[in-house]
Design an enzyme around this catalytic site. Structure first.
Site, PDB file in Angstrom:
ATOM      1  N   GLU A   1      -6.173   5.564  -3.806  1.00 14.20           N
ATOM      2  CA  GLU A   1      -6.513   4.453  -2.903  1.00 14.20           C
ATOM      3  C   GLU A   1      -5.258   3.668  -2.519  1.00 14.20           C
ATOM      4  O   GLU A   1      -5.035   3.354  -1.340  1.00 14.20           O
ATOM      5  CB  GLU A   1      -7.513   3.525  -3.586  1.00 14.20           C
ATOM      6  CG  GLU A   1      -7.800   2.237  -2.833  1.00 14.20           C
ATOM      7  CD  GLU A   1      -7.849   1.029  -3.746  1.00 14.20           C
ATOM      8  OE1 GLU A   1      -7.180   0.011  -3.442  1.00 14.20           O
ATOM      9  OE2 GLU A   1      -8.557   1.086  -4.770  1.00 14.20           O
ATOM     10  N   HIS A   2      -4.425   3.363  -3.498  1.00 23.30           N
ATOM     11  CA  HIS A   2      -3.183   2.618  -3.226  1.00 23.30           C
ATOM     12  C   HIS A   2      -2.269   3.398  -2.285  1.00 23.30           C
ATOM     13  O   HIS A   2      -1.715   2.846  -1.335  1.00 23.30           O
ATOM     14  CB  HIS A   2      -2.450   2.346  -4.543  1.00 23.30           C
ATOM     15  CG  HIS A   2      -2.915   1.115  -5.246  1.00 23.30           C
ATOM     16  ND1 HIS A   2      -2.057   0.124  -5.673  1.00 23.30           N
ATOM     17  CD2 HIS A   2      -4.153   0.706  -5.599  1.00 23.30           C
ATOM     18  CE1 HIS A   2      -2.749  -0.830  -6.278  1.00 23.30           C
ATOM     19  NE2 HIS A   2      -4.021  -0.498  -6.242  1.00 23.30           N
TER      20      HIS A   2
ATOM     21  N   GLU B   1      -0.107  -3.596 -13.205  1.00 24.68           N
ATOM     22  CA  GLU B   1      -1.481  -4.034 -12.965  1.00 24.68           C
ATOM     23  C   GLU B   1      -2.356  -3.759 -14.182  1.00 24.68           C
ATOM     24  O   GLU B   1      -3.164  -4.606 -14.593  1.00 24.68           O
ATOM     25  CB  GLU B   1      -2.041  -3.302 -11.740  1.00 24.68           C
ATOM     26  CG  GLU B   1      -3.458  -3.692 -11.366  1.00 24.68           C
ATOM     27  CD  GLU B   1      -3.979  -2.923 -10.163  1.00 24.68           C
ATOM     28  OE1 GLU B   1      -5.216  -2.784 -10.051  1.00 24.68           O
ATOM     29  OE2 GLU B   1      -3.164  -2.452  -9.347  1.00 24.68           O
TER      30      GLU B   1
ATOM     31  N   HIS C   1      -8.077   5.494  -8.209  1.00 27.40           N
ATOM     32  CA  HIS C   1      -7.491   4.190  -7.879  1.00 27.40           C
ATOM     33  C   HIS C   1      -6.072   4.368  -7.345  1.00 27.40           C
ATOM     34  O   HIS C   1      -5.655   3.704  -6.381  1.00 27.40           O
ATOM     35  CB  HIS C   1      -7.503   3.319  -9.138  1.00 27.40           C
ATOM     36  CG  HIS C   1      -6.770   2.021  -8.998  1.00 27.40           C
ATOM     37  ND1 HIS C   1      -5.493   1.848  -9.475  1.00 27.40           N
ATOM     38  CD2 HIS C   1      -7.140   0.843  -8.444  1.00 27.40           C
ATOM     39  CE1 HIS C   1      -5.098   0.614  -9.225  1.00 27.40           C
ATOM     40  NE2 HIS C   1      -6.072  -0.013  -8.599  1.00 27.40           N
TER      41      HIS C   1
END
Length: 433
Positions: free
Chosen positions: A70-71, A142, A67
């Site tokens: 991906e960012h 997040e 993840h």
């Protein structure tokens, strides 16, 4: 270039494997003004123990790194990639799941330029110590936000019961502690391993010239150099039925209790067309048992055991498959007991009749055909690697072929009490049973 025709749905897919191993699929859609593309790698949050490219030994990486990667791919030395898409009139996004990471865009113009941007930014990573450390704070916020989301905690609660050893039970974004161990070097290593073209697929659908689009992709990939493709070696913990936790609960600030019942799949997971048929069979079974017009649902609703939050799903992917049935309820214990009872009695349920199956099939086929008008749905469904060369265009004939006996057999094999588990979220102050 291979052409695959689906005469029943009047659709055609163009497929080609690039010299570097990238699988490319193109579907031209007449009558559409928009185009949609997804660039997907078979790399998700559960892939945290593997042999890196060009190395011999297994390594364990921090949870949440897929993840995080991906960012970070959207940030380049010359600026944010989102701005590039914006100047082209395209809308871009990305997501990371348990088993894949996908990058996508939609556009009504400058499709070729947008596709080139998509390919280049995903395949050309840029990480620095400064930008990685900055991202840690953003993702930590997040993670903390999701920790306060009851439905998210409910879902991962049941995963923790079913898969206490498997990384599936860990939040896709990782933990605040785990992401602090991520470095630019680890990101480059993970990118080199999992973003090799041979582990990826590109899907483009919409208003386009397929021959010109395929030529553009060939030329783009020919300009890039990659090490020879290697099969990625992954390790996952071994689990048995004995590892399943029958029950757990937490307290949160909620108005009503939340309950979820899970059933862990134990059988060997099929692949290709068999995986698609298995998934479809289980979906039909759950619709028969709990669909909005089923007698079971209506009884539960009339008794106040379920409300409009009620949901059910069968999840199937590499290394795992399970059922989850959840909802807000006035009494979490009653909810879970009733759901487990219906699941255990499924093979003998009065809902499983040829008449009911015909109705559910007709409704499901109608929904499937309607979904084929969505370019986003087509692209996202097509990027699920477990189905191999089977596609969503195979779904309608598969639905038509499934028999009541096959559904009853699936119910008998899957609904085993030892494979079931329950997780509750209770309002603060409420006592556990």
């Amino acid at each position: 270039m291979e052409k695959i025709k689906f005469d029943q749905l009047q659709e055609e897919i163009l497929h080609e494997t690039m010299a570097n191993g990238l699988e490319v699929y193109i579907i031209p859609k007449k009558g559409f003004n928009k185009s949609f593309a997804t660039f997907t790698t078979k790399y998700g949050s559960i892939d945290n123990h593997f042999v890196p490219l060009d190395k011999d030994d297994y390594t364990k990486v921090p949870d949440g790194i897929a993840h995080f990667l991906e960012h970070k791919l959207f940030e380049k030395e010359d600026g944010d990639v989102f701005n590039k898409f914006g100047r082209l009139g395209a809308s871009a996004n990305a997501f990371t799941s348990f088993t894949r990471t996908a990058y996508l865009f939609s556009s009504t113009s400058h499709v070729s330029e947008s596709l080139t941007t998509l390919l280049d930014f995903v395949q050309e990573p840029y990480f620095t110590e400064e930008t990685v450390n900055k991202e840690k704070g953003i993702i930590a916020q997040e993670i903390q936000m999701y920790e306060d989301e009851p439905d998210w905690r409910l879902f991962f609660g049941i995963l923790g019961n079913m898969y206490p050893k498997h990384p599936l039970h860990i939040d896709i974004a990782g933990t605040v502690d785990s992401i602090m161990d991520i470095t630019p070097e680890l990101l480059y290593e993970n990118h080199a391993t999992f973003y090799h073209p041979s582990n990826m697929s590109l899907f483009v659908v919409g208003k386009l010239d397929p021959e010109k689009m395929m030529k553009l992709i060939r030329e783009n990939q020919a300009q890039k150099e990659y090490a020879p493709a290697e099969a990625i070696k992954r390790i996952f913990p071994e689990e048995t039925v004995k590892d399943i936790k029958p029950y757990n609960f937490i307290h949160m600030t909620v108005n009503r209790p939340k309950s979820i019942v899970g059933v862990k799949g134990i059988r060997e997971i099929p692949s290709g067309i068999e995986a698609l048929k298995y998934k479809t069979t289980m979906d039909l079974l759950l619709m028969l048992l709990f669909g909005p017009t089923s007698a079971n649902y209506l009884k539960l609703y009339d008794k106040g055991i379920v409300d409009d939050s009620f949901s059910f799903e069968f999840n199937l992917d590499r290394t795992f498959h399970f059922i989850d049935v959840s909802g807000d309820t006035k009494d979490s214990t009653v909810f879970s007991a009733e759901i487990k009872k219906l699941l255990l009695e499924a093979k003998m349920s009065s809902e499983l009749t040829d008449e009911n199956l015909a109705i559910v099939k007709k409704r499901t086929i109608g929904q499937e055909l309607q979904s084929l008008n969505s370019l986003e749905y087509i692209a996202n469904q097509y990027s699920q690697p477990i189905y191999g060369k089977a596609t969503l265009f195979d779904v309608v004939p598969i639905i038509e072929s499934i028999t009541l006996d096959e559904i009853k057999k699936a119910a008998e094999e899957f609904m085993v009490e030892d494979h079931m588990t329950t997780f509750h979220i209770l309002p603060k102050g409420d006592k556990d049973v």
